[in-house]
Scaffold this motif. Structure first.
Motif, PDB file in Angstrom:
ATOM      1  N   LYS A 119       0.847  -1.189   0.000  1.00 23.99           N
ATOM      2  CA  LYS A 119       0.000   0.000   0.000  1.00 23.99           C
ATOM      3  C   LYS A 119       0.882   1.237   0.000  1.00 23.99           C
ATOM      4  CE  LYS A 119      -0.489   0.475   4.992  1.00 23.99           C
ATOM      5  NZ  LYS A 119      -1.400   0.731   6.087  1.00 23.99           N
ATOM      6  N   LEU A 120       0.289   2.328  -0.400  1.00 25.68           N
ATOM      7  CA  LEU A 120       0.985   3.609  -0.371  1.00 25.68           C
ATOM      8  C   LEU A 120      -0.046   4.650   0.032  1.00 25.68           C
ATOM      9  CD1 LEU A 120       3.451   5.386  -0.901  1.00 25.68           C
ATOM     10  CD2 LEU A 120       2.773   5.484  -3.298  1.00 25.68           C
ATOM     11  N   ASP A 121       0.170   5.239   1.183  1.00 20.76           N
ATOM     12  CA  ASP A 121      -0.743   6.273   1.660  1.00 20.76           C
ATOM     13  C   ASP A 121       0.057   7.520   2.032  1.00 20.76           C
ATOM     14  OD1 ASP A 121       0.434   5.593   4.107  1.00 20.76           O
ATOM     15  OD2 ASP A 121      -1.329   4.553   4.867  1.00 20.76           O
ATOM     16  N   GLY A 122      -0.657   8.556   2.424  1.00 21.49           N
ATOM     17  CA  GLY A 122      -0.003   9.819   2.743  1.00 21.49           C
ATOM     18  C   GLY A 122       0.990   9.710   3.879  1.00 21.49           C
ATOM     19  N   ALA A 123       0.652   8.915   4.889  1.00 20.99           N
ATOM     20  CA  ALA A 123       1.548   8.769   6.040  1.00 20.99           C
ATOM     21  C   ALA A 123       2.873   8.137   5.619  1.00 20.99           C
ATOM     22  CB  ALA A 123       0.876   7.935   7.127  1.00 20.99           C
ATOM     23  N   PHE A 124       2.820   7.118   4.775  1.00 16.09           N
ATOM     24  CA  PHE A 124       4.061   6.469   4.346  1.00 16.09           C
ATOM     25  C   PHE A 124       4.850   7.394   3.416  1.00 16.09           C
ATOM     26  CE2 PHE A 124       6.525   3.300   1.786  1.00 16.09           C
ATOM     27  CZ  PHE A 124       7.403   2.963   2.804  1.00 16.09           C
ATOM     28  N   ALA A 125       4.152   8.104   2.546  1.00 15.30           N
ATOM     29  CA  ALA A 125       4.839   9.054   1.661  1.00 15.30           C
ATOM     30  C   ALA A 125       5.575  10.109   2.498  1.00 15.30           C
ATOM     31  CB  ALA A 125       3.847   9.719   0.718  1.00 15.30           C
ATOM     32  N   ARG A 126       4.925  10.632   3.549  1.00 14.22           N
ATOM     33  CA  ARG A 126       5.574  11.607   4.439  1.00 14.22           C
ATOM     34  C   ARG A 126       6.798  10.989   5.115  1.00 14.22           C
ATOM     35  NH1 ARG A 126       0.477  12.762   5.599  1.00 14.22           N
ATOM     36  NH2 ARG A 126       0.465  11.630   7.554  1.00 14.22           N
ATOM     37  N   TRP A 127       6.666   9.716   5.515  1.00 17.64           N
ATOM     38  CA  TRP A 127       7.776   9.032   6.170  1.00 17.64           C
ATOM     39  C   TRP A 127       8.981   8.944   5.225  1.00 17.64           C
ATOM     40  CZ3 TRP A 127       9.500   7.807  10.752  1.00 17.64           C
ATOM     41  CH2 TRP A 127      10.541   6.888  10.852  1.00 17.64           C
ATOM     42  N   VAL A 128       8.723   8.530   3.991  1.00 15.50           N
ATOM     43  CA  VAL A 128       9.804   8.370   3.013  1.00 15.50           C
ATOM     44  C   VAL A 128      10.441   9.716   2.685  1.00 15.50           C
ATOM     45  CG1 VAL A 128      10.336   7.686   0.632  1.00 15.50           C
ATOM     46  CG2 VAL A 128       8.812   6.260   2.020  1.00 15.50           C
ATOM     47  N   LEU A 129       9.619  10.724   2.477  1.00 13.59           N
ATOM     48  CA  LEU A 129      10.125  12.016   2.014  1.00 13.59           C
ATOM     49  C   LEU A 129      10.692  12.907   3.112  1.00 13.59           C
ATOM     50  CD1 LEU A 129       7.365  12.774  -0.619  1.00 13.59           C
ATOM     51  CD2 LEU A 129       9.786  12.323  -1.079  1.00 13.59           C
ATOM     52  N   TRP A 130      10.148  12.818   4.350  1.00 15.96           N
ATOM     53  CA  TRP A 130      10.560  13.755   5.386  1.00 15.96           C
ATOM     54  C   TRP A 130      10.835  13.119   6.738  1.00 15.96           C
ATOM     55  CZ3 TRP A 130       6.440  15.163   2.099  1.00 15.96           C
ATOM     56  CH2 TRP A 130       6.786  16.111   1.139  1.00 15.96           C
ATOM     57  N   GLU A 131       9.843  12.471   7.313  1.00 10.75           N
ATOM     58  CA  GLU A 131       9.961  12.033   8.705  1.00 10.75           C
ATOM     59  C   GLU A 131      10.989  10.936   8.921  1.00 10.75           C
ATOM     60  OE1 GLU A 131       5.942  11.018   9.713  1.00 10.75           O
ATOM     61  OE2 GLU A 131       5.243  13.055   9.310  1.00 10.75           O
ATOM     62  N   GLY A 132      11.202  10.096   7.947  1.00 10.27           N
ATOM     63  CA  GLY A 132      12.140   8.989   8.096  1.00 10.27           C
ATOM     64  C   GLY A 132      13.571   9.331   7.758  1.00 10.27           C
ATOM     65  N   CYS A 133      13.796  10.563   7.304  1.00 16.32           N
ATOM     66  CA  CYS A 133      15.160  10.948   6.905  1.00 16.32           C
ATOM     67  C   CYS A 133      15.502  12.348   7.414  1.00 16.32           C
ATOM     68  CB  CYS A 133      15.322  10.860   5.395  1.00 16.32           C
ATOM     69  SG  CYS A 133      14.165  11.882   4.464  1.00 16.32           S
ATOM     70  N   THR A 134      15.132  12.593   8.652  1.00 17.28           N
ATOM     71  CA  THR A 134      15.435  13.887   9.261  1.00 17.28           C
ATOM     72  C   THR A 134      16.949  14.053   9.427  1.00 17.28           C
ATOM     73  OG1 THR A 134      15.351  12.964  11.494  1.00 17.28           O
ATOM     74  CG2 THR A 134      13.266  13.850  10.586  1.00 17.28           C
ATOM     75  N   PRO A 135      17.411  15.281   9.640  1.00 16.79           N
ATOM     76  CA  PRO A 135      18.843  15.465   9.911  1.00 16.79           C
ATOM     77  C   PRO A 135      19.329  14.612  11.094  1.00 16.79           C
ATOM     78  CG  PRO A 135      17.832  17.571   9.412  1.00 16.79           C
ATOM     79  CD  PRO A 135      16.713  16.568   9.517  1.00 16.79           C
ATOM     80  N   GLU A 136      18.488  14.449  12.092  1.00 14.49           N
ATOM     81  CA  GLU A 136      18.857  13.622  13.251  1.00 14.49           C
ATOM     82  C   GLU A 136      19.031  12.156  12.845  1.00 14.49           C
ATOM     83  OE1 GLU A 136      19.644  12.075  17.049  1.00 14.49           O
ATOM     84  OE2 GLU A 136      19.891  14.058  16.187  1.00 14.49           O
ATOM     85  N   LYS A 137      18.119  11.624  12.049  1.00 15.65           N
ATOM     86  CA  LYS A 137      18.233  10.230  11.584  1.00 15.65           C
ATOM     87  C   LYS A 137      19.450  10.069  10.674  1.00 15.65           C
ATOM     88  CE  LYS A 137      13.330   9.151  12.031  1.00 15.65           C
ATOM     89  NZ  LYS A 137      13.458   8.520  13.321  1.00 15.65           N
ATOM     90  N   ASN A 138      19.718  11.058   9.868  1.00 18.56           N
ATOM     91  CA  ASN A 138      20.900  11.044   9.011  1.00 18.56           C
ATOM     92  C   ASN A 138      22.168  11.015   9.873  1.00 18.56           C
ATOM     93  OD1 ASN A 138      22.081  11.107   6.369  1.00 18.56           O
ATOM     94  ND2 ASN A 138      22.592  13.240   6.728  1.00 18.56           N
ATOM     95  N   ARG A 139      22.190  11.824  10.909  1.00 22.15           N
ATOM     96  CA  ARG A 139      23.335  11.852  11.822  1.00 22.15           C
ATOM     97  C   ARG A 139      23.500  10.502  12.516  1.00 22.15           C
ATOM     98  NH1 ARG A 139      24.236  11.733  16.718  1.00 22.15           N
ATOM     99  NH2 ARG A 139      22.102  12.100  17.391  1.00 22.15           N
ATOM    100  N   GLN A 140      22.395   9.895  12.936  1.00 22.73           N
ATOM    101  CA  GLN A 140      22.462   8.590  13.598  1.00 22.73           C
ATOM    102  C   GLN A 140      23.076   7.538  12.675  1.00 22.73           C
ATOM    103  OE1 GLN A 140      18.391   7.890  14.730  1.00 22.73           O
ATOM    104  NE2 GLN A 140      18.569   9.074  16.625  1.00 22.73           N
ATOM    105  N   MET A 141      22.694   7.570  11.408  1.00 21.07           N
ATOM    106  CA  MET A 141      23.255   6.612  10.456  1.00 21.07           C
ATOM    107  C   MET A 141      24.754   6.858  10.263  1.00 21.07           C
ATOM    108  SD  MET A 141      21.131   4.377   9.421  1.00 21.07           S
ATOM    109  CE  MET A 141      19.401   4.101   9.687  1.00 21.07           C
ATOM    110  N   LYS A 142      25.135   8.106  10.154  1.00 25.03           N
ATOM    111  CA  LYS A 142      26.552   8.419   9.971  1.00 25.03           C
ATOM    112  C   LYS A 142      27.360   8.138  11.242  1.00 25.03           C
ATOM    113  CE  LYS A 142      25.940  11.427   6.068  1.00 25.03           C
ATOM    114  NZ  LYS A 142      25.931  12.784   5.542  1.00 25.03           N
TER     115      LYS A 142
END
Length: 173
Positions: A119-142
């Motif tokens: 499925k693809l809904d607005g919540a998942f699209a937001r997660w992929v585009l913004w909420e799942g790749c915040t600067p904080e999450k990017n820093r955690q990965m690095k």
């Protein structure tokens, strides 16, 4: 060989994990299959943790894809021989999510829990585009690369990941 595959949603973690599993013969655990019950219901936390612990305890080699920090994340990173980190840009990832949706719409993906139709809904699209790749999450990965520099492999795009896979096949990674 133990390999943890982490990164942002839609970056190809599951596909990469499956390929690495085929190359190594190691069992592959897709953490989405642990997280979800049929119809996208979230599995109880204790049950999820027990499933991952049992998988880790019962295999001398493994490939595990997914972030899920509450599911033995630190243990997976510590025990892994290699950590593959996929930090592709949001537009590439979203286009992959759209392509995946078109391919599996109304069906269950091979790397998804039983009874969870794509499925693809607005919540998942937001997660992929913004909420799942915040600067904080990017820093955690690095931070993973800083914590485990000798076994971390960071890929920012598909060309880099393909080159890493080629080196892995040649025994140079």
């Amino acid at each position: 060989m133990k390999i943890a595959v982490v990164g942002f949603a839609g970056s190809g973690k599951s596909t990469l994990a499956q390929t690495l599993g085929e190359l190594t013969g190691a069992p592959v655990l897709h953490l989405d299959t642990v997280q979800f019950l049929p119809d996208w219901e979230i599995r109880p936390e204790e049950e999820k943790q027990a499933m991952v612990r049992e998988f880790l305890d019962s295999h001398s080699a493994w490939i595990i894809d997914g972030n899920y920090r509450r599911l033995s994340f630190e243990r997976r990173l510590a025990e892994a021989d290699q950590i593959w980190i996929l930090l592709f840009n949001r537009f590439t990832r979203f286009s992959r999510v759209l392509r995946r949706y078109r391919r599996y719409r109304g069906q269950q993906r091979p790397d998804m829990a039983q009874g969870c139709q794509e499925k693809l809904d607005g919540a998942f699209a937001r997660w992929v585009l913004w909420e799942g790749c915040t600067p904080e999450k990017n820093r955690q990965m690095k931070d993973i690369v800083r914590q485990y520099p000798q076994k971390s492999h960071l890929f920012l795009n598909q060309l880099q990941a393909d080159a890493g896979l080629r080196l892995f096949r040649e025994g140079r990674l």
